[in-house]
Each structure stands twice: as C-alpha cells, then as structure tokens.
Design a protein around this motif. Structure first.
Motif, PDB file in Angstrom:
ATOM      1  N   LYS A  59       0.836  -1.197   0.000  1.00 39.33           N
ATOM      2  CA  LYS A  59       0.000   0.000   0.000  1.00 39.33           C
ATOM      3  C   LYS A  59       0.876   1.255   0.000  1.00 39.33           C
ATOM      4  O   LYS A  59       1.820   1.366   0.766  1.00 39.33           O
ATOM      5  CB  LYS A  59      -0.915  -0.018   1.222  1.00 39.33           C
ATOM      6  CG  LYS A  59      -2.145   0.849   1.109  1.00 39.33           C
ATOM      7  CD  LYS A  59      -3.069   0.587   2.292  1.00 39.33           C
ATOM      8  CE  LYS A  59      -3.621  -0.822   2.298  1.00 39.33           C
ATOM      9  NZ  LYS A  59      -4.580  -1.061   3.409  1.00 39.33           N
ATOM     10  N   GLY A  60       0.544   2.188  -0.906  1.00 39.34           N
ATOM     11  CA  GLY A  60       1.317   3.417  -1.015  1.00 39.34           C
ATOM     12  C   GLY A  60       2.495   3.317  -1.959  1.00 39.34           C
ATOM     13  O   GLY A  60       3.090   4.341  -2.329  1.00 39.34           O
ATOM     14  N   ARG A  61       2.843   2.114  -2.379  1.00 39.27           N
ATOM     15  CA  ARG A  61       3.976   1.914  -3.302  1.00 39.27           C
ATOM     16  C   ARG A  61       3.512   1.362  -4.652  1.00 39.27           C
ATOM     17  O   ARG A  61       4.104   1.692  -5.682  1.00 39.27           O
ATOM     18  CB  ARG A  61       4.991   0.948  -2.700  1.00 39.27           C
ATOM     19  CG  ARG A  61       5.595   1.415  -1.387  1.00 39.27           C
ATOM     20  CD  ARG A  61       6.751   0.505  -0.944  1.00 39.27           C
ATOM     21  NE  ARG A  61       6.315  -0.870  -0.708  1.00 39.27           N
ATOM     22  CZ  ARG A  61       6.817  -1.929  -1.325  1.00 39.27           C
ATOM     23  NH1 ARG A  61       7.759  -1.783  -2.235  1.00 39.27           N
ATOM     24  NH2 ARG A  61       6.382  -3.148  -1.033  1.00 39.27           N
ATOM     25  N   PHE A  62       2.496   0.526  -4.638  1.00 39.67           N
ATOM     26  CA  PHE A  62       1.996  -0.103  -5.863  1.00 39.67           C
ATOM     27  C   PHE A  62       0.643   0.501  -6.236  1.00 39.67           C
ATOM     28  O   PHE A  62      -0.155   0.862  -5.366  1.00 39.67           O
ATOM     29  CB  PHE A  62       1.807  -1.605  -5.671  1.00 39.67           C
ATOM     30  CG  PHE A  62       3.080  -2.402  -5.522  1.00 39.67           C
ATOM     31  CD1 PHE A  62       4.322  -1.797  -5.349  1.00 39.67           C
ATOM     32  CD2 PHE A  62       3.040  -3.783  -5.552  1.00 39.67           C
ATOM     33  CE1 PHE A  62       5.482  -2.531  -5.220  1.00 39.67           C
ATOM     34  CE2 PHE A  62       4.185  -4.547  -5.427  1.00 39.67           C
ATOM     35  CZ  PHE A  62       5.415  -3.918  -5.255  1.00 39.67           C
ATOM     36  N   THR A  63       0.369   0.544  -7.543  1.00 37.93           N
ATOM     37  CA  THR A  63      -0.915   1.015  -8.041  1.00 37.93           C
ATOM     38  C   THR A  63      -1.420   0.075  -9.125  1.00 37.93           C
ATOM     39  O   THR A  63      -0.710  -0.182 -10.105  1.00 37.93           O
ATOM     40  CB  THR A  63      -0.800   2.427  -8.621  1.00 37.93           C
ATOM     41  OG1 THR A  63      -0.304   3.322  -7.622  1.00 37.93           O
ATOM     42  CG2 THR A  63      -2.166   2.930  -9.088  1.00 37.93           C
TER      43      THR A  63
END
Length: 124
Positions: free
Chosen positions: A65-69
C-alpha cells in the motif's frame, strides 16, 4: 474463458520501479474483476492488489500500500501494476488473475483464470 499473459518483469535495484502488464483475450474483459498475486520461493502465493471490473474500487495488501498502483484499460483488455519504491522482499513471480465477478477477492482460490507469471527481482 479468458487467457492472460503477463509482461514487464525484470531485475531492478532497490528503490526502483517496474510496470507490469497483463493482456487478456478470449472473453469480455470488462466482466472480470482482476488481481495481482505473487509467490516468492518457498512461500505461499499471496494477494498483492485487486480492481473491480469498472475500476471503481481497488484494494491492496498492506505490504504494498502506497507503493503499488493497480489500474486497467477495458478498451485495451489490459490490467497494470505500477510498482514504485521496490524492496528486495518484493522479489517474486507475479501472477495476473481474473474472476467473473464484480467483487475483488484476496483469496487465490476465488480466481478462475491465471497467467503464466513474470519474474520480478529486486537487488539490494
């Protein structure tokens, strides 16, 4: 039935980025919720990220979370995983998965179709 083919894996240094793609064929892509899973050597396959068929909702494992999209283009029959700030512990084979439901599931057994996987290696 849908066929899935992943691409975009490779070797990257810690802190770097990669973008995975998963191309779908054989069925109406927009009828499927999509997800990315990963499996490291000696470990269980784990959920990474998921997206509903309309892109209205996404869900991520806490570890990314917060690094991957995750995103998708129903016009291109493709789902993506943008991975930033990569860490050595992200090293794994990444799999694309599809289920003919609107709702995302974090359970691998709820997905009917899988790609062959693409290797991601993050060096320290």
């Amino acid at each position: 039935q849908v066929q899935l083919v992943e691409s975009g894996g490779g070797l990257v240094q810690a802190g770097g980025s990669l973008r995975l793609s998963c191309a779908a064929s054989g069925s109406t892509f927009s009828n499927y919720a999509m997800a990315w899973f990963r499996q490291a050597p000696g470990k269980e396959r784990e959920f990474v990220a998921g997206i509903t068929w309309s892109s209205a909702f996404t869900y991520y494992a806490d570890s990314v979370k917060g690094r991957f999209t995750i995103s998708r283009s129903n016009a291109k029959n493709t789902v993506y995983l943008q991975m930033n700030s990569l860490k050595p512990e992200d090293t794994a084979v990444y799999y694309c998965a599809a289920r003919p439901r609107q709702i995302i599931s974090v359970t691998r057994y709820d997905y009917d179709y899988w790609g062959q996987g693409t290797q991601v290696t993050v060096s320290s």
